[in-house]
Motif scaffolding. Structure first.
Motif, PDB file in Angstrom:
ATOM      1  N   GLY A  25       0.806  -1.223   0.000  1.00 29.18           N
ATOM      2  CA  GLY A  25       0.000   0.000   0.000  1.00 29.18           C
ATOM      3  C   GLY A  25       0.833   1.264   0.000  1.00 29.18           C
ATOM      4  O   GLY A  25       0.625   2.167   0.819  1.00 29.18           O
ATOM      5  N   ARG A  78      -0.699   4.697   0.035  1.00 30.84           N
ATOM      6  CA  ARG A  78      -1.262   5.243   1.272  1.00 30.84           C
ATOM      7  C   ARG A  78      -0.409   6.385   1.821  1.00 30.84           C
ATOM      8  O   ARG A  78      -0.921   7.285   2.494  1.00 30.84           O
ATOM      9  CB  ARG A  78      -1.390   4.133   2.320  1.00 30.84           C
ATOM     10  CG  ARG A  78      -2.402   3.053   1.939  1.00 30.84           C
ATOM     11  CD  ARG A  78      -2.440   1.934   2.945  1.00 30.84           C
ATOM     12  NE  ARG A  78      -3.327   0.857   2.509  1.00 30.84           N
ATOM     13  CZ  ARG A  78      -3.460  -0.296   3.142  1.00 30.84           C
ATOM     14  NH1 ARG A  78      -2.774  -0.515   4.253  1.00 30.84           N
ATOM     15  NH2 ARG A  78      -4.272  -1.221   2.689  1.00 30.84           N
ATOM     16  N   TRP A  88      -1.598   9.386   0.127  1.00 29.50           N
ATOM     17  CA  TRP A  88      -2.891   9.758   0.715  1.00 29.50           C
ATOM     18  C   TRP A  88      -2.674  10.483   2.045  1.00 29.50           C
ATOM     19  O   TRP A  88      -3.249  11.552   2.295  1.00 29.50           O
ATOM     20  CB  TRP A  88      -3.715   8.489   0.899  1.00 29.50           C
ATOM     21  CG  TRP A  88      -5.113   8.688   1.435  1.00 29.50           C
ATOM     22  CD1 TRP A  88      -5.815   9.849   1.504  1.00 29.50           C
ATOM     23  CD2 TRP A  88      -5.964   7.662   1.963  1.00 29.50           C
ATOM     24  NE1 TRP A  88      -7.062   9.632   2.039  1.00 29.50           N
ATOM     25  CE2 TRP A  88      -7.187   8.295   2.327  1.00 29.50           C
ATOM     26  CE3 TRP A  88      -5.834   6.296   2.155  1.00 29.50           C
ATOM     27  CZ2 TRP A  88      -8.248   7.584   2.887  1.00 29.50           C
ATOM     28  CZ3 TRP A  88      -6.907   5.592   2.700  1.00 29.50           C
ATOM     29  CH2 TRP A  88      -8.099   6.234   3.073  1.00 29.50           C
ATOM     30  N   ILE A 107      -8.218   7.867  -1.019  1.00 30.06           N
ATOM     31  CA  ILE A 107      -6.946   7.629  -1.699  1.00 30.06           C
ATOM     32  C   ILE A 107      -7.038   7.963  -3.183  1.00 30.06           C
ATOM     33  O   ILE A 107      -6.057   8.362  -3.809  1.00 30.06           O
ATOM     34  CB  ILE A 107      -6.503   6.157  -1.490  1.00 30.06           C
ATOM     35  CG1 ILE A 107      -5.018   5.994  -1.831  1.00 30.06           C
ATOM     36  CG2 ILE A 107      -7.375   5.193  -2.285  1.00 30.06           C
ATOM     37  CD1 ILE A 107      -4.445   4.668  -1.392  1.00 30.06           C
TER      38      ILE A 107
END
Length: 690
Positions: A13, A16, A19, A27
């Motif tokens: 991920g 992330r 994000w 996201i």
């Protein structure tokens, strides 16, 4: 920002972090905000990220949705209720906000996925990675339809590629990618039309039996016919059969394919093999020395196992070598060679093998067979490279097979290969042959080879081990374990014999190399000369002469058809006067000895234009041919052509049948034709008298 090091995303991920650093509600708004914004506009969704209440709902939904269990046959509405309760708003409000937004997010994510897949050269098909590409593509089209986006999918994928300047190769392949997407969109439209009819038929069947529509069949319809579950559910509901689809349907489909591939990849373990040493493969180190000396390691079930061998075992699409193994005055014919867990088994023709472990033997490989395989294997690399240069870099080897007489290469390609493209591939392949380029073979550390050449190495499959054998033939570089000639000139001429589509998204090229190619040319020259001799012209005049004869034949065929119609009309006029009247129905019967079935049908069709008419016709031609026709009024009185033909055909030892208005049949016993006609009249008299 372009990273210094290229890595493989292992699913941890990494996005992330983007994000978290941007602080956006989801996201998707962090990773591709511009694409999401444009897609929201196309879908008519008001994406108010500057509205704190709206942004908070998106953020809380993203946070809580990440904790939901969506495995198995999860129910999205139940999960949505849990999220709504956590946020503190009615589930209906959450549904109204999130459903159109999530649809756009999915389109954004799927279209980026397609950009990478097609940018990497994957072609939509019904197997492996191509299957996944088609699954994602059609899912995206379905979402776009639900969102009311009236734009081609290629426009959205192009938008994604425009936002990926760090991948210039994607832009270079854009024209091909757009063509693939447009073709797939057209195919999907055709699938929808066919699918609705197929689903409707199945749904009615289950309704009549009082059963539910099985999930397994919905998956099968998607796999086999490309019918999405949403279409199945919609069509079934129109008929009155409700279907409850699991929200994880596409995950279940992908999972079933993954399990099938895993099962195929399971290696069979042979008991007792762990005690046998690996066979030294001399064909890699001394490829031109086809005679060798070795020691017997074991004799197992009619197979000789040696410590070293020049016999190539079947693998990589290359057939096994053949030859002999000798000891003293005893010779064993080697008819097969295969490798299991590093050990090469030599299968011999003889039932009795008088050999013991430690015996010294001499082997000799059939030189002509090996050379033909070497030429065709090296030619495969040359043809593969030529196909890439003509058709595009998306070309990927999907399979190959070689023999002494010919070879074939399966390539991923989204449309049929044209004749002009085929000629260009053949020309480039032969230019490589004439360039007499040395074939470079080296053993390399796997990691180093991948860093230098990339995953194009594995077009023919992924070999095991840390060290891999890398073959370079011109511009083609692959990991390959086959035997090859030392330079392209030794391949000899390459002649492409044919091309065919073996499955959606895979084209097969069949070709011959070396002596095999020369033999094919000679065979075709013989066919050309024989065909020219039939017309009495030289080969260069054959095309125009055959075209002239063909056109004349078509005109003669039209004339024959016209004459048959005139003849049928003439017979019709004469026969009307000979009709027998049975209960108001005019019955015409005739034996027409020279007529074929087509003529009998034409005469019968002409005659039943007369109201209240039944026609019984028969001919003596290759046995007995029978045609019966009855107009609608005659049928209403009890005349049935199918019943009549069956009874009459039974008399002459045959069979037949058809519709009440027109039927045909016959049998081999021409001597009973009169009896058959009389049988038909008797049946008809009984039927019309009722």
């Amino acid at each position: 920002m372009k990273m210094d090091n290229y890595i493989v995303d292992t699913g941890y991920g990494l996005e992330r972090f983007v994000w978290a650093s941007k602080g956006s509600p989801t996201i998707y708004d962090a990773v591709f905000p511009e694409v999401v914004s444009e897609l929201m506009d196309l879908a008519g969704v008001e994406h108010r990220l500057d509205d704190p209440e709206y942004a908070n709902i998106l953020a809380q939904n993203a946070k809580l949705a990440g904790l939901m269990d969506i495995t198995g046959q999860a129910n999205l509405m139940e999960l949505r209720r849990k999220v709504a309760a956590g946020i503190g708003i009615p589930v209906e409000e959450l549904q109204a906000i999130m459903e159109p937004v999530e649809r756009v997010y999915a389109i954004a994510d799927h279209s980026r996925c397609l950009a990478f897949m097609f940018g990497d050269g994957i072609i939509p098909s019904n197997v492996k990675a191509g299957y996944l590409a088609r699954l994602v593509l059609r899912r995206t089209l379905r979402l776009m339809a639900e969102a009311g986006m009236n734009v081609p999918l290629s426009d959205i994928v192009t938008m994604q590629i425009d936002k990926l300047p760090e991948y210039p190769e994607f832009s270079e392949r854009l024209e091909t990618i757009v063509e693939i997407l447009d073709r797939e969109e057209d195919k999907y439209a055709d699938t929808l039309e066919r699918g609705r009819r197929l689903v409707a038929k199945s749904a009615r069947h289950y309704m009549d039996e009082g059963k539910e529509f099985p999930l397994d069949e919905i998956i099968l319809m998607y796999d086999t016919h490309g019918i999405s579950p949403e279409i199945t559910a919609d069509v079934a509901e129109e008929i009155g059969l409700r279907i409850d689809l699991p929200d994880t349907f596409y995950s279940l489909v992908a999972e079933s394919h993954s399990k099938a591939e895993d099962k195929e990849g399971v290696e069979q373990v042979i008991p007792g093999m762990e005690n046998l040493p690996d066979t030294k493969r001399l064909y890699y180190f001394q490829p031109d020395e086809l005679e060798f000396q070795a020691k017997v390691v074991a004799v197992v079930d009619g197979n000789i196992i040696l410590d070293r061998t020049q016999f190539y075992p079947e693998g990589g699409g290359q057939p096994h070598d053949q030859g002999v193994i000798t000891r003293g005055n005893t010779t064993y014919q080697v008819v097969d060679a295969r490798m299991e867990q590093g050990v090469i088994f030599h299968t011999v023709f003889e039932d009795m093998i008088d050999l013991e472990p430690g015996d010294t033997v001499y082997g000799s490989v059939d030189r002509g067979r090996r050379l033909a395989h070497m030429r065709h294997h090296t030619a495969t690399h040359v043809v593969n490279d030529a196909a890439k240069k003509v058709l595009g870099n998306h070309i990927w080897q999907a399979g190959a097979q070689k023999s002494t007489e010919r070879a074939r290469l399966d390539l991923s390609h989204f449309k049929r290969i044209t004749n002009d493209e085929l000629k260009k591939i053949e020309l480039i392949a032969n230019e490589t042959v004439m360039a007499n380029i040395p074939v470079e073979i080296s053993w390399m550390d796997r990691t180093k080879a991948e860093q230098e050449f990339g995953f194009v190495l594995y077009q023919g499959g992924v070999p095991p081990g840390k060290q891999i054998r890398v073959l370079k033939v011109g511009d083609d570089v692959e990991a390959c374990g086959g035997t090859h000639v030392s330079n392209t000139g030794l391949i000899g001429p390459i002649k492409i014999l044919k091309t065919e589509r073996i499955q959606d998204g895979v084209e097969r090229l069949e070709y011959a190399a070396g002596e095999a190619a020369v033999k094919r040319w000679q065979e075709w020259d013989d066919l050309l000369r024989k065909s020219a001799d039939v017309f009495g012209v030289t080969p260069e005049h054959l095309p125009e002469t055959s075209a002239r004869f063909f056109n004349e034949w078509k005109e003669f065929k039209k004339e024959i058809t016209r004459l048959k119609e005139n003849l049928a009309e003439s017979y019709s006029s004469n026969l009307r006067e000979k009709a027998e009247i049975i209960n108001g129905i005019a019955v015409v019967k005739l034996i027409y000895s020279g007529a074929d079935l087509e003529e009998l049908i034409k005469i019968a069709t002409q005659l039943i234009n007369i109201p209240e008419t039944v026609v019984i016709l028969a001919s003596k031609r290759d046995g007995v041919k029978i045609v019966v026709a009855a107009d609608q009024l005659a049928q209403m009185h009890g005349a049935n052509s199918g019943d009549l033909v069956r009874e009459m055909s039974r008399v002459v030892g045959g069979g037949g049948g058809g519709r009440p208005g027109l039927a045909q049949g016959g049998g081999p016993d021409a001597g009973k034709i009169d009896e058959a006609l009389e049988c038909g009249m008797e049946v008809l008299r009984e039927s019309l008298a009722k």
